[in-house]
Structure formats: structure tokens, C-alpha cells
Design an enzyme around this catalytic site. Structure first.
Site, short mmCIF file in Angstrom:
data_model
loop_
_atom_site.label_atom_id
_atom_site.label_comp_id
_atom_site.label_asym_id
_atom_site.label_seq_id
_atom_site.Cartn_x
_atom_site.Cartn_y
_atom_site.Cartn_z
N ASP A 38 14.56 -45.56 -11.04
CA ASP A 38 13.93 -45.29 -9.75
C ASP A 38 12.42 -45.06 -9.80
O ASP A 38 11.65 -45.75 -9.14
CB ASP A 38 14.64 -44.14 -9.01
CG ASP A 38 14.89 -42.91 -9.88
OD1 ASP A 38 14.42 -42.88 -11.03
OD2 ASP A 38 15.55 -41.97 -9.39
N ASP A 88 20.63 -37.75 -20.87
CA ASP A 88 21.15 -39.08 -20.65
C ASP A 88 20.74 -39.98 -21.80
O ASP A 88 19.59 -39.95 -22.25
CB ASP A 88 20.60 -39.66 -19.34
CG ASP A 88 21.09 -38.87 -18.14
OD1 ASP A 88 22.32 -38.83 -17.94
OD2 ASP A 88 20.26 -38.28 -17.43
N ASP A 115 20.26 -31.77 -18.20
CA ASP A 115 21.27 -32.52 -18.94
C ASP A 115 20.59 -33.68 -19.67
O ASP A 115 19.41 -33.94 -19.46
CB ASP A 115 22.36 -33.06 -17.99
CG ASP A 115 21.76 -33.69 -16.75
OD1 ASP A 115 20.73 -34.38 -16.86
OD2 ASP A 115 22.33 -33.51 -15.66
P1 ATP Z 1 17.81 -34.22 -13.11
O1 ATP Z 1 16.79 -33.34 -13.70
O2 ATP Z 1 18.17 -33.83 -11.74
O3 ATP Z 1 19.00 -34.47 -13.99
P2 ATP Z 1 17.34 -37.00 -13.60
O4 ATP Z 1 16.11 -37.83 -13.42
O5 ATP Z 1 17.84 -36.87 -14.99
O6 ATP Z 1 17.03 -35.61 -12.93
P3 ATP Z 1 19.92 -38.09 -13.04
O7 ATP Z 1 20.63 -38.19 -11.75
O8 ATP Z 1 20.48 -37.27 -14.13
O9 ATP Z 1 18.45 -37.60 -12.69
O10 ATP Z 1 19.70 -39.59 -13.53
C1 ATP Z 1 19.28 -39.92 -14.84
C2 ATP Z 1 18.34 -41.12 -14.79
O11 ATP Z 1 19.02 -42.27 -14.25
C3 ATP Z 1 17.11 -40.96 -13.90
O12 ATP Z 1 16.08 -40.29 -14.57
C4 ATP Z 1 16.77 -42.38 -13.57
O13 ATP Z 1 16.09 -43.01 -14.63
C5 ATP Z 1 18.14 -43.03 -13.44
N1 ATP Z 1 18.65 -43.01 -12.06
C6 ATP Z 1 19.47 -42.08 -11.51
N2 ATP Z 1 19.76 -42.36 -10.24
C7 ATP Z 1 19.12 -43.50 -9.95
C8 ATP Z 1 19.02 -44.33 -8.79
N3 ATP Z 1 19.65 -44.01 -7.66
N4 ATP Z 1 18.26 -45.45 -8.88
C9 ATP Z 1 17.64 -45.80 -10.03
N5 ATP Z 1 17.68 -45.05 -11.14
C10 ATP Z 1 18.41 -43.92 -11.12
MG MG Z 2 19.61 -35.92 -15.66
#
Ligand code: ATP
Ligand code: MG
Length: 405
Positions: free
Chosen positions: A129, A53, A51
């Protein structure tokens, strides 16, 4: 041009046109807007993002006003979902440093926050994170901003917290599960001090709201790398913080093997785009605790017919203290369990009623995996396999031969 910028530009066909549209419209309206997080990390890895962001300095109401197809979600920290058919682009306003802490500790209270939760671009970078998740990309100018040197981590395949692992995990314990998930999903290594912090701080998982943990469990087990996630949770000694009864039951039985087989079968189904359900996975995770509880109740004199139901209720209620399980999953999960005791009863009409049961297929698959895990069932799975394939006359003979026993 920096090497990682070049990579992003080369692989920009992997960027969703909808996400680009969102960033462009925000920029044209005078706001800062970037693609950030997993999507940029995945593109640098040549993977297809799950997805997209977007991070922006526009406030949720500004975003809402720019996109008709959008809606504000979240009571505490409002983010905007911009919908394009089945795709949702998540737009988040730059956050200040204390937001995550707030969310982790007050997730259920629903208190409204004052406006000063929003932050600057820099604050938004450092509240993320892991370094690999904090790379920003502006598709219009092809500008890539990597203040935490995340691109190097991606190259070295390292999961490193931004700042001290101890502080960042205390601030939001879910980050420990995220680190483990990324290890499983990407095959990266969790950097040593972070791995040590997970060992010493895993108990903090108990402070996280069960609903949030359920969401994390889904991400760990339902996206095609469930088996890897399970092994990683065990390696980092944190599995028991999510599933204490399951952990205990694994000590001397086939329980662990059943969970492995169910997760690996789910992973294969996902790879083949077949449907899957958390009910099946939870049924495997809690199967042995359920059996142990059922035996305990029976030994305590509870009637056989009640013991199953009571055991299921007890085991599920206990699990709900750790991770929630929505009813739409706990219902089917109970069905899968209860059918395990009906499958041996193959007399007359009952046999065909069972075959018509809406959860027969799941229950049969579960039985086969139990056998594969080493449970003794006297060839029950093979019998049902033959029965399903047999013609009417053969079915009759099969039932009769059971009746004679
Ligand atoms: P995925 O491939 O699973 O979507 P993702 O890294 O994009 O991995 P998301 O949950 O979609 O994970 O979160 C988007 C972004 O938001 C992360 O890449 C990170 O920068 C930030 N983020 C998400 N959750 C947290 C958290 N608990 N603490 C700090 N930053 C976070
Ligand atoms: Mg994501």
C-alpha cells in the site's frame, strides 16, 4: 552501510527471535525470505512492532512443510501462520499485482484462484500500500531493500501510496482507512494527493465487505490511538461511510463528545493494560442513533417496554450493512444501553439486583461518561458512585430517600 540499514542492525533486539527463526529456516532451505511491512517501519521509528510479517518466494505448502507449528489460513489467498506460543509470525508468498483487487471485490465469494496469483519479488514490492510499508530486510545478510524510497518517507513522516492514490484506493478502498490509521498511530501526514483522493473516493467504502470493515474498525479504535483515529476519520470526512447514523446524530448533540470520551478512556485503559471491549465503543458510537430511534418508535405509539428492544434491533441491523458487529459484542452493547434505563430505578431490592448485574460496571462507566459529555441525569452517576462505596446502613437510607421522592 546505508543509514537505515545501520538503524535496523542497531535496533535488531526489537526483532522477535521467532520471526528471525522463520526467516532463517526459509533461507537455509534455499528460499528468499524477508521481514517486511509494519515491523521494519516501526523499528526504523524506534517503536516496538506489533507483529512480524515475512515475505517469501516459498509457496504456502513449502512453508507448511518446514514448520510443524504452522497452519494455512485464508481460502482465496493462502497465507501461513507459524505459531510460537502466543506469537504468530505471518508468512506470505510474494503476490502478483492483481491479488488485492481480487480480494477487495470478491472477498465473500470464496472462489478459488488459480496458481498464477503468486508474483515475483518486485511485484510483491509494488502491490503493497504505502512506501513506508514496503521496506524489506534480510537479517542474515543484513540486506535492506527499499525500492520505493520508503525510508525517506519515514524520515519525513509522510504516508505516500505506491503509484497513483486514485488507482490504489480504487483497487482496495480499505487502504484509505489504513492511511488514516497510520496517520493516527504514527502522527504522520497523508501526502496531499492521497488526502484529496480519500475525499473524492470515500464512497467506495460501501463496496467493502462489512466483516472486513469491522476488522479495520477494531484496528482503528482498539489499539491505543482510538481518539486520534476518530478525529482523523472526521477530518478526512470518511467517518460517515462507516457509521452513517452516528455521523448524522452528531450534528446537534453531545454524541460526538461521548464518543471522544469513550475512546479516550479506552486508550487510557490500553496504556494501563486493562481489559477493553468493542461493545463499549460501539455502544457509544450508536447511543444517539439508538435514542433517536427509540423516541421515534415511542412517538409512533410503540409501547415503552418494547421501544428499547425494537430501537436497538433496528439501529444494529442498519449498522450491520456497513460494519459487521459479532453477536458476542452486540449482546453486551444492548445490555449497556438497556441498563441506562434501569439505573434511575433505585427502589428496594432492584437496586442490589442491578449492582450484581454482570454488566453493571460497564453500564455505570457509560453513565458517568454520558454525564461528562453533557447529558442531564440529575446526579445519577454521583448517586451510584456513593452507593457502591457506602456501608449497608447508608445504602438503606439512600434507597429510602429515593422511595420518598
Ligand atoms: P501494523 O503495525 O498495524 O501491523 P502493518 O503495516 O504491519 O501495520 P498489516 O496489516 O500487518 O499492517 O500488513 C502488513 C503489510 O502488508 C503492510 O505493511 C503492507 O505492506 C501490506 N498490506 C497490508 N494490507 C494491505 C493492503 N490492503 N494493500 C496493500 N498492501 C497491504
Ligand atoms: Mg503488521
Amino acid at each position: 552501510m546505508q543509514k537505515s540499514t545501520r538503524l535496523i542492525v542497531e535496533r535488531s533486539h526489537k526483532i522477535s527471535t521467532h520471526a528471525l527463526k522463520v526467516v532463517n529456516r526459509l533461507s537455509e532451505s534455499g528460499f528468499q525470505a524477508y521481514l517486511v511491512g509494519g515491523c521494519i517501519r516501526d523499528i526504523l521509528l524506534s517503536r516496538s512492532p506489533k507483529d512480524f510479517d515475512v515475505a517469501t518466494n516459498a509457496h504456502p505448502n513449502d512453508v507448511r512443510n518446514l514448520f510443524r507449528n504452522s497452519r494455512i489460513i485464508g481460502r482465496r489467498f493462502r497465507i501461513v501462520h507459524v505459531r510460537f506460543g502466543r506469537e504468530i509470525v505471518e508468512v506470505t508468498t510474494f503476490r502478483g499485482p492483481h491479488e488485492e483487487q481480487y480480494e477487495a471485490n470478491h472477498s465473500e465469494s470464496g472462489m478459488t484462484l488459480s496458481d498464477n496469483i503468486y508474483g515475483t519479488f518486485e511485484e510483491d514490492v509494488f502491490r503493497r500500500d504505502f512506501a513506508m510499508n514496503a521496506i524489506y530486510y534480510q537479517p542474515g545478510t543484513k540486506e535492506l531493500i527499499d525500492l520505493t524510497d520508503g525510508a525517506t518517507d519515514i524520515q519525513k513522516q509522510i504516508i505516500r501510496t505506491i503509484g497513483s492514490p486514485d488507482d490504489r484506493f480504487r483497487e482496495d478502498p480499505v487502504r484509505m482507512l489504513r492511511a488514516i490509521r497510520f496517520q493516527a498511530k504514527l502522527g504522520f501526514m497523508i501526502e496531499e494527493s492521497a488526502a484529496r483522493a480519500i475525499r473524492s473516493l470515500s464512497f467506495l467504502i460501501q463496496d467493502v465487505a462489512p466483516a472486513r470493515l469491522f476488522e479495520e474498525v477494531l484496528k482503528l479504535f482498539m489499539f491505543g490511538y482510538g481518539l486520534q483515529s476518530f478525529e482523523a476519520l472526521l477530518d478526512h470526512d470518511i467517518y460517515g461511510r462507516l457509521f452513517p447514523d452516528s455521523k448524522r446524530a452528531m450534528e446537534n448533540s453531545s454524541a460526538k463528545q461521548l464518543i471522544r470520551l469513550v475512546l479516550s478512556s479506552t486508550d487510557k485503559r490500553i496504556a494501563n493494560t486493562l481489559p477493553t471491549t468493542p461493545a463499549f465503543i460501539y455502544a457509544a458510537i450508536l447511543w444517539q442513533p439508538f435514542i433517536i430511534e427509540k423516541q421515534r418508535l415511542e412517538a409512533a405509539g410503540v409501547a415503552l417496554i418494547n421501544a428499547s428492544h425494537e430501537a436497538a434491533t433496528n439501529v444494529i441491523s442498519k449498522q450491520l450493512l456497513f460494519t459487521s458487529i459479532p453477536r458476542r459484542f452486540s449482546g453486551p452493547m444492548r445490555d449497556i444501553w438497556f441498563l441506562q434505563f434501569r439505573l434511575p430505578k433505585r427502589r428496594g431490592k432492584k437496586t442490589d439486583i442491578l449492582l450484581e448485574h454482570k454488566r453493571f460496571r460497564a453500564a455505570y462507566d457509560f453513565l458517568i461518561l454520558r454525564e461528562e459529555a453533557g447529558e442531564k441525569t440529575a446526579g445519577l452517576g454521583a448517586w451510584w458512585t456513593r452507593y457502591q462505596e457506602a456501608d449497608e446502613a447508608t445504602r438503606q437510607t439512600m434507597k429510602e430517600s429515593i422511595n420518598k421522592k
